[in-house]
Motif scaffolding. Structure first.
Motif, mmCIF file in Angstrom:
data_model
loop_
_atom_site.group_PDB
_atom_site.id
_atom_site.type_symbol
_atom_site.label_atom_id
_atom_site.label_comp_id
_atom_site.label_asym_id
_atom_site.label_seq_id
_atom_site.Cartn_x
_atom_site.Cartn_y
_atom_site.Cartn_z
ATOM 1 N N VAL A 52 46.521 57.359 122.578
ATOM 2 C CA VAL A 52 45.724 56.512 121.692
ATOM 3 C C VAL A 52 46.292 55.101 121.632
ATOM 4 N N GLU A 53 47.597 54.994 121.569
ATOM 5 C CA GLU A 53 48.240 53.686 121.514
ATOM 6 C C GLU A 53 47.986 52.904 122.799
ATOM 7 N N LYS A 91 44.497 51.579 122.765
ATOM 8 C CA LYS A 91 44.407 50.423 121.864
ATOM 9 C C LYS A 91 44.914 49.164 122.554
ATOM 10 N N VAL A 92 46.044 49.292 123.245
ATOM 11 C CA VAL A 92 46.635 48.139 123.928
ATOM 12 C C VAL A 92 45.697 47.649 125.037
ATOM 13 N N GLU A 150 42.432 48.006 125.236
ATOM 14 C CA GLU A 150 41.259 47.396 124.621
ATOM 15 C C GLU A 150 41.569 45.992 124.155
ATOM 16 N N TYR A 151 42.735 45.838 123.591
ATOM 17 C CA TYR A 151 43.153 44.528 123.093
ATOM 18 C C TYR A 151 43.273 43.538 124.242
ATOM 19 N N MET A 201 43.077 59.301 115.187
ATOM 20 C CA MET A 201 42.758 57.876 115.182
ATOM 21 C C MET A 201 43.374 57.136 113.997
#
Lengths: 142, 117
Positions: free
Chosen positions: A98-99, A102-103, A105-106, B11
């Motif tokens: 998940v992390e 996120k990275v 996507e950023y 999430m």
């Protein structure tokens, strides 16, 4: 990192949170004595301290400064808490995935923000010229 | 409020909902020994969930013992019995005996409880 211990002597998990978790388990009609809650709070604290110090010893032995999730999983296993070791090995995999997402996507957003800026400017410039031509004005002094 | 499965909080790592406060967990970790220097961000997150499961497990075991005496209230003695009855919770024995040492009667009681495993 702060090193002072004033008032940290009795550093504990909030008893209200502990109570909430306990209440999920017992039937609605059941009750929990104040002392039982206190004992549970202290046990949870000891759980963290015990596992952390096992994990930290391993880190120290391997000359690493940062204690991470894998160290905690290892400490669960070495303390006989095999089911915890298994559950949290999987938990960590998901967390890290998940992390990573996120990275990524950023990074994507940052890249997108940079590119169209150049195209937009050029487009606006072209539009100005054509409009000016239509109404008979010149955009730039000649 | 729906029951969360082990991974359903996937999430909500940093923003919550976490059952237990990450900053407090981190402080407790730091206090646990001199060898604890730096702690990665994921470590308190693991403990937030692990403590939740730990409390659930110990509560379940304690409640089962309370039910054997047909009690409707969970007492400290039930928690102590559950700890004694579970091998992997041996690290907690010092904690409960430190507490019960204050009241001599309780110590006798804990020692006499049969360990069924």
């Amino acid at each position: 990192m702060e090193n002072h211990n004033n008032g940290d002597e009795f550093l504990e998990l909030p008893i209200a949170n502990v109570e909430r978790i306990m209440k999920k388990i017992i039937p609605q009609k059941g009750k929990i004595s104040k002392e039982a809650k206190k004992t549970m709070q202290e046990c949870a604290n000891e759980f963290i301290s015990f596992v952390t110090s096992e994990a930290a010893q391993r880190c120290h032995y391997e000359n690493r400064r940062t204690l991470n999730g894998d160290d905690i999983c290892w400490a669960f296993a070495s303390s006989g808490l095999d089911n915890y070791a298994e559950v949290f090995a999987k938990y960590l995999l998901k967390y890290r995935e998940v992390e990573r997402i996120k990275v990524d996507e950023y990074k994507c957003k940052i890249t997108q923000r940079l590119l169209p800026q150049d195209d937009d400017d050029k487009e606006q410039e072209d539009n100005h010229r054509s409009i000016d031509g239509e109404i008979g004005e010149t955009s730039s002094p000649n | 409020m729906r029951q969360a499965g082990a991974y359903s909080g996937v999430m909500y790592w940093k923003t919550g909902p976490h059952s237990l406060p990450l900053a407090r967990i981190k402080k407790i970790m730091k206090k646990s020994g001199e060898e604890v220097k730096m702690i990665s961000g994921e470590a308190p997150i693991v403990f937030s969930k692990a403590c939740e499961l730990f409390i659930e497990e110990l509560t379940k075991r304690s409640w089962m013992i309370a039910m054997q005496s047909k009690k409707r209230m969970l007492h400290k003695e039930d928690v102590a019995s559950a700890i004694l009855a579970t091998d992997v919770f041996d690290f907690l024995i010092g904690l409960i005996f430190n507490e019960t040492a204050a009241t001599a009667g309780d110590v006798g009681e804990s020692e006499n409880i049969s360990v069924g495993c």
